[in-house]
Design a protein around this motif. Structure first.
Motif, PDB file in Angstrom:
ATOM      1  N   UNK A   1       0.861  -1.179   0.000  1.00 12.30           N
ATOM      2  CA  UNK A   1       0.000   0.000   0.000  1.00 12.30           C
ATOM      3  C   UNK A   1       0.902   1.235   0.000  1.00 12.30           C
ATOM      4  N   UNK A   2       0.681   2.129  -0.972  1.00 14.11           N
ATOM      5  CA  UNK A   2       1.421   3.397  -1.034  1.00 14.11           C
ATOM      6  C   UNK A   2       0.467   4.488  -0.579  1.00 14.11           C
ATOM      7  N   UNK A   3       0.788   5.104   0.552  1.00 11.59           N
ATOM      8  CA  UNK A   3      -0.139   6.053   1.158  1.00 11.59           C
ATOM      9  C   UNK A   3       0.624   7.258   1.672  1.00 11.59           C
ATOM     10  N   UNK A   4       0.207   8.443   1.235  1.00 12.20           N
ATOM     11  CA  UNK A   4       0.894   9.686   1.613  1.00 12.20           C
ATOM     12  C   UNK A   4       0.921   9.858   3.119  1.00 12.20           C
ATOM     13  N   UNK A   5       1.953  10.530   3.600  1.00 15.51           N
ATOM     14  CA  UNK A   5       2.103  10.804   5.019  1.00 15.51           C
ATOM     15  C   UNK A   5       0.855  11.485   5.567  1.00 15.51           C
ATOM     16  N   UNK A   6       0.357  10.949   6.680  1.00 14.86           N
ATOM     17  CA  UNK A   6      -0.792  11.566   7.329  1.00 14.86           C
ATOM     18  C   UNK A   6      -2.139  11.076   6.856  1.00 14.86           C
ATOM     19  N   UNK A   7      -2.162  10.087   5.950  1.00 14.41           N
ATOM     20  CA  UNK A   7      -3.439   9.629   5.390  1.00 14.41           C
ATOM     21  C   UNK A   7      -4.020   8.434   6.145  1.00 14.41           C
ATOM     22  N   UNK A   8      -3.412   8.077   7.262  1.00 17.19           N
ATOM     23  CA  UNK A   8      -3.996   7.028   8.090  1.00 17.19           C
ATOM     24  C   UNK A   8      -3.573   5.623   7.713  1.00 17.19           C
ATOM     25  N   UNK A   9      -2.265   5.433   7.446  1.00 21.85           N
ATOM     26  CA  UNK A   9      -1.786   4.089   7.094  1.00 21.85           C
ATOM     27  C   UNK A   9      -2.022   3.114   8.244  1.00 21.85           C
ATOM     28  N   UNK A  10      -1.766   3.566   9.469  1.00 21.46           N
ATOM     29  CA  UNK A  10      -1.910   2.674  10.624  1.00 21.46           C
ATOM     30  C   UNK A  10      -3.349   2.213  10.769  1.00 21.46           C
ATOM     31  N   UNK A  11      -4.293   3.145  10.673  1.00 25.46           N
ATOM     32  CA  UNK A  11      -5.705   2.764  10.782  1.00 25.46           C
ATOM     33  C   UNK A  11      -6.124   1.866   9.621  1.00 25.46           C
ATOM     34  N   UNK A  12      -5.603   2.143   8.430  1.00 25.68           N
ATOM     35  CA  UNK A  12      -5.914   1.287   7.289  1.00 25.68           C
ATOM     36  C   UNK A  12      -5.463  -0.143   7.562  1.00 25.68           C
ATOM     37  N   UNK A  13      -4.254  -0.294   8.083  1.00 24.62           N
ATOM     38  CA  UNK A  13      -3.769  -1.626   8.435  1.00 24.62           C
ATOM     39  C   UNK A  13      -4.646  -2.279   9.483  1.00 24.62           C
ATOM     40  N   UNK A  14      -5.080  -1.495  10.463  1.00 26.95           N
ATOM     41  CA  UNK A  14      -5.926  -2.038  11.523  1.00 26.95           C
ATOM     42  C   UNK A  14      -7.275  -2.495  10.973  1.00 26.95           C
ATOM     43  N   UNK A  15      -7.855  -1.723  10.069  1.00 22.34           N
ATOM     44  CA  UNK A  15      -9.132  -2.115   9.455  1.00 22.34           C
ATOM     45  C   UNK A  15      -8.982  -3.446   8.720  1.00 22.34           C
ATOM     46  N   UNK A  16      -7.850  -3.622   8.014  1.00 19.17           N
ATOM     47  CA  UNK A  16      -7.665  -4.863   7.267  1.00 19.17           C
ATOM     48  C   UNK A  16      -7.443  -6.043   8.200  1.00 19.17           C
ATOM     49  N   UNK A  17      -6.725  -5.819   9.267  1.00 22.53           N
ATOM     50  CA  UNK A  17      -6.520  -6.888  10.251  1.00 22.53           C
ATOM     51  C   UNK A  17      -7.841  -7.275  10.888  1.00 22.53           C
ATOM     52  N   UNK A  18      -8.687  -6.293  11.148  1.00 21.75           N
ATOM     53  CA  UNK A  18     -10.003  -6.595  11.731  1.00 21.75           C
ATOM     54  C   UNK A  18     -10.811  -7.477  10.799  1.00 21.75           C
ATOM     55  N   UNK A  19     -10.714  -7.226   9.493  1.00 21.09           N
ATOM     56  CA  UNK A  19     -11.460  -8.033   8.526  1.00 21.09           C
ATOM     57  C   UNK A  19     -10.821  -9.408   8.339  1.00 21.09           C
ATOM     58  N   UNK A  20      -9.517  -9.474   8.414  1.00 23.77           N
ATOM     59  CA  UNK A  20      -8.804 -10.739   8.193  1.00 23.77           C
ATOM     60  C   UNK A  20      -8.951 -11.683   9.383  1.00 23.77           C
ATOM     61  N   UNK A  21      -8.966 -11.107  10.588  1.00 20.85           N
ATOM     62  CA  UNK A  21      -9.064 -11.861  11.840  1.00 20.85           C
ATOM     63  C   UNK A  21      -7.977 -12.940  11.942  1.00 20.85           C
TER      64      UNK A  21
END
Length: 968
Positions: A252-272
């Protein structure tokens, strides 16, 4: 413009605007018109900016002003101050809309007098002031914009607004009414002073206290339910699709400040996952990352653990947050099985090139591996894309994030650095000059002038060296701006304490070289200052991104770039625009156009612009070393040798390849890639496709050749249908012109070097109403490798043609060479001798190309004083030895000729001219003149004719400003 001309033009314009538009020819610069926010290139802001830049005095009467609205004009106002031009602003305290910070900012503008509306009724009550008017004085006439737009960023750039622009002479009733009204209210108003502001501050705070609602701050303990934004949702869908298709890695290429950490967390929540590992390169990130995941994923807090030098509770946790420094040690890695984690996320994945990261990456075998980074492009030849099997799931670049309102808007100001003894600070400036009292005073003056959003300054300054950072921190502190320098030598504890002091307002500035490029999250930063030359567009964006995180304490970020006499200034427009084409024209135009993204505005002072232009002009954009770097980055991204089409799509403009190497086979050879052997004829055909056709400025030839690759014969009717299906204009002249070009009859040996190399063979045969490729070319195309290069050149040209309006001859605002113009106008032969500032009539087609160089070089033997008279009229001069009876002068007056106007700023543009559209010669403007012709030491007078050309489409504001105001 002479007063008589002004009066005549305004009379015609008024009759056109208000009586009969068919019978009267307007002067576009004097026309009444409706101004509203259509798009980023045509809005209230650009109109007001242009009027400010060209006026002799101005008065604004606006009820509401915001700091971000005012800040859009600060560089223009600074340039006006240097020119001795002053203005006035009349505003109000109506509804307490204007914040005290706005009045403080207004007081810093030395060449603007500010007063506060104070007209009252019979009972002494202050009347509501809701005016929105902008008056500009041009000496012989005045212009006024009246309507719905206050001086706020939204009103100038975004909101649906209606504003009427009208012009009149000084003795006109309209002007007199407006002037008297303004002067009447101005006389009753109160001057803006510090004493008045102190009283207003108290009243404003009292009013705010009465109306305030509870606000949840960033550090509030109140937890909120978090859901992905639109861009994160799109990225999550792509990740799910990747896994569904059996892919085990993604980037994932995501500009600084665009919420990379939360994006990762959302995907982990879905992956379980049964067990999850989060790998970072800095310990400071761990605690916050863990908390972010906990907020999104949920569960028991005991399921989350940290594994680092200071904490070991992650050894048994379900969700492990580890530093690579701890994890990469062999004894620590062995505490985990290679398949211990079914999901691993590498934060700032571009660090995976380091040996420590490699040890971790190669040891673990997860079911799914995600890398996240803002800057995958590296300069050390390490291929991050390869690590993730070239699987880029989603990209959130800076411009996209700004448009999606994920990031805080920014106002960028490119200002000139400090002058010492009339010399601008440059690459070789000594520490004594960089950290002098005088320069620090200048820096403070500029940072105060351009200001910041919010009540407290939280600034970050990037310096050229650690020594400079330390010296400046001392001087800034002494001058009332508590500051601290940080470097890589400082411990994490020292850095954390400094960041906390900045956030608390105990420090005004942190100064560093590059340790804050990434991995530091300080949302409160509201001013970023660059005091160094730009070495890399990647680093530039990283550092800019430090201040783009949103915070309730700011509505935008102020970026102040002190531009010195630096060789690398050309990187600034590249970084701000994201343009990787290496095309000097594109890069120069990116400076001219002052890019706007939503309400983020980019402005340069004129001196700063000149420094950038000089850097662009001096820089060899097609330097093979630079091209090779860009090529390798694309190769790493794609996982294979890029085609010319892929480079055109993502980075290097094919015209750079054409100018440098003539064809793509030669370019690949220069990139150190293996290339097949082709005959001289085959290479010459590729050269023709690349140099002549791949620019895409007319795509008829490309469409015909592309069709003939798949069909042995194409009828004239089919060719016409193909052209029209692709949105192209088509007639018998175009058909003839295509023949002339593809049979090479259009060229002579001078205009097409090595024409004999084609062996007398044209590319096509056109006979009996149908088209075919010639037999020699057909035989050459039997070679699959050659066919691949041939088709690639055509597809590249068709891709590039999307930049142009194919249903018209030319696209206004785009650049063309003289040869392009001859071809597109369907001339039978390319005609040599089109001198700079020249023109050529074609009697057969009843058209004319006019080429104007606006700023002639000092060494030119003829310095034609061609000049704009407003946005709609160009005063131009004929060739020498002409009078009113000359054939070409009569042709200019002939309304049956289509006159096409092309213009360039200076000879630095070389063969490139901006197309301004069709025009007409104004019948009463022809005047015999004499002009000096310089040949060596000899100077003589020659007869010429001056005339005014009326453009059918007024020059757009950006181009007009670039041509008439900026020197380079």
């Amino acid at each position: 413009m002479e007063e008589a001309n002004i009066k005549n033009n305004l009379t015609e314009t008024v009759l056109n605007n208000f009586i009969d538009q068919e019978q009267h020819l307007p002067d576009g610069n004097l026309s009444a018109n409706l101004i509203f926010n259509q798009n980023a290139r045509n809005n209230v802001y650009r109109v007001l900016k242009m009027k400010l830049a060209t006026c002799k005095a101005f008065t604004f009467a606006v009820a509401f002003i915001t700091h971000d609205g005012l800040s859009n004009f600060l560089t223009i106002l600074a340039d006006l101050k240097k020119a001795g031009i002053k203005g006035r602003i009349l505003t109000s305290t109506y509804l307490y809309f204007n914040k005290p910070e706005v009045f403080r900012a207004l007081m810093k503008i030395d060449n603007v007098e500010v007063r506060i509306f104070d007209d009252r009724d019979e009972e002494g009550e202050l009347l509501p002031f809701h005016a929105k008017g902008y008056l500009f004085d041009y000496g012989q006439y005045r212009s006024v914009v009246i309507g719905s737009s206050n001086l706020t960023s939204n009103a100038l750039l975004k909101n649906y607004e209606w504003n009427l622009n009208v012009n009149s002479l000084e003795n006109a009733e309209l002007t007199e009414q407006i002037s008297l009204s303004i002067e009447n209210e101005w006389a009753k108003s109160i001057p803006l002073t510090q004493e008045w502001l102190n009283v207003y501050q108290i009243k404003y705070e009292h009013n705010q206290f009465q109306q305030e609602q509870p606000i949840v701050e960033e550090n509030s303990q109140i937890e909120q339910h978090i859901e992905p934004n639109k861009m994160q949702e799109a990225a999550l869908k792509e990740l799910a699709s990747f896994r569904k298709n059996g892919k085990t890695k993604a980037l994932i290429i995501s500009a600084t400040g665009t919420g990379k950490t939360y994006l990762g967390a959302f995907d982990v929540r879905r992956y379980q996952p049964k067990r999850f590992l989060f790998v970072v390169h800095r310990e400071q990130i761990l605690e916050k990352s863990l908390h972010s995941f906990y907020r999104v994923v949920g569960g028991n807090l005991s399921d989350y653990g940290i594994y680092s030098g200071n904490r070991q509770d992650g050894l048994t946790a379900k969700y492990v947050f580890a530093t690579v420094q701890t994890l990469s040690k062999e004894e620590n890695l062995k505490k985990f099985k290679p398949d211990e984690f079914d999901y691993i996320l590498y934060d700032e994945a571009h660090h995976l090139a380091a040996s420590q990261h490699q040890r971790v990456f190669n040891y673990f075998k997860p079911k799914f591996c995600l890398g996240m980074t803002a800057t995958p492009e590296r300069t050390d030849d390490y291929n991050i894309f390869k690590l993730f099997d070239y699987q880029v799931a989603y990209e959130i670049r800076l411009e996209d994030a700004l448009k999606a309102k994920i990031l805080c808007p920014f106002h960028y100001y490119g200002v000139e650095d400090y002058f010492y003894q009339d010399q601008l600070i440059g690459d070789k400036a000594s520490l004594k000059r960089l950290a002098s009292n005088e320069r620090v005073d200048y820096i403070i003056q500029q940072t105060e002038y351009y200001g910041y959003s919010g009540d407290v300054l939280h600034g970050l300054i990037f310096c050229s060296s650690v020594e400079e950072a330390k010296a400046l921190a001392v001087l800034l502190t002494e001058k009332g701006y508590p500051s601290q320098a940080l470097s890589g030598a400082d411990s994490p504890e020292t850095r954390n304490q400094a960041v906390q002091a900045l956030e608390a307002g105990k420090l005004k500035y942190l100064l560093t070289v590059d340790i804050f490029n990434e991995g530091i999250d300080i949302p409160t930063i509201n001013q970023v200052v660059f005091l160094r030359t730009t070495q890399s567009s990647i680093v530039f964006i990283q550092q800019l991104g430090r201040g783009l995180r949103k915070a309730s304490s700011k509505s935008y970020l102020t970026v102040i770039d002190f531009i010195g006499n630096y060789a690398n200034n050309y990187l600034i427009p590249i970084a701000l625009s994201g343009d990787k084409s290496h095309n000097k024209e594109n890069i120069r135009d990116n400076v001219d156009m002052d890019p706007i993204v939503d309400v983020s505005v980019i402005n340069f002072t004129e001196v700063a612009k000149e420094q950038i232009y000089r850097s662009i002009n001096n820089k060899n954009m097609s330097n093979l070393l630079e091209l090779r770097k860009e090529f390798q980055l694309e190769k790493m991204r794609l996982g294979h040798v890029p085609t010319m089409y892929e480079l055109q799509r993502d980075s290097i403009d094919c015209q750079v390849i054409a100018d440098k190497c003539k064809h793509y086979v030669k370019f690949l050879s220069e990139m150190k890639e293996e290339t097949p052997e082709f005959s001289e004829y085959q290479l010459k055909v590729l050269q023709f496709l690349t140099v002549v056709l791949a620019n895409g400025k007319r795509k008829h030839e490309l469409l015909l050749l592309n069709s003939l690759l798949d069909n042995p014969t194409i009828s004239e009717q089919e060719f016409e249908r193909i052209a029209q299906d692709n949105g192209c204009y088509f007639n018998s002249e175009v058909m003839y012109s295509v023949d002339q070009l593809l049979t090479l009859a259009f060229y002579d040996r001078k205009s097409l070097p090595n024409k004999d190399s084609f062996g007398g063979h044209s590319l096509i045969k056109h006979q009996n109403g149908s088209y075919q490729l010639n037999n020699v070319l057909l035989e050459a195309l039997q070679n699959p490798e050659y066919m691949s290069f041939f088709r690639d050149a055509i597809e590249t040209g068709l891709l590039r043609s999307e930049q142009y309006q194919s249903d018209q001859l030319f696209t206004i605002g785009k650049r063309y060479s003289r040869t392009d113009a001859c071809r597109i106008l369907c001339w039978e032969k390319i005609l040599p001798g089109l001198n700079i500032g020249g023109y050529r009539f074609d009697d057969e087609h009843h058209n004319c190309c006019i080429f104007v160089t606006y700023d002639k070089n000092d060494g030119a033997s003829l310095r034609y004083p061609d000049r704009f008279i407003g946005q709609s009229i160009l005063n131009m001069y004929s060739k020498t030895k002409r009078n009113l009876e000359s054939k070409d002068i009569k042709a200019f007056a002939n309304p049956n000729y289509d006159l096409h106007l092309f213009i360039q700023k200076s000879d630095d543009d070389q063969a490139s001219f901006i197309y301004l559209g069709t025009c007409k010669a104004m019948p009463k403007s022809f005047k015999p003149q004499t002009m000096k012709v310089i040949k060596g030491k000899d100077v003589k007078l020659e007869s010429v004719v001056s005339l005014n050309l009326k453009l059918d489409t007024p020059v757009d504001l950006d181009t007009y400003y670039m041509l008439t105001k900026v020197k380079y």
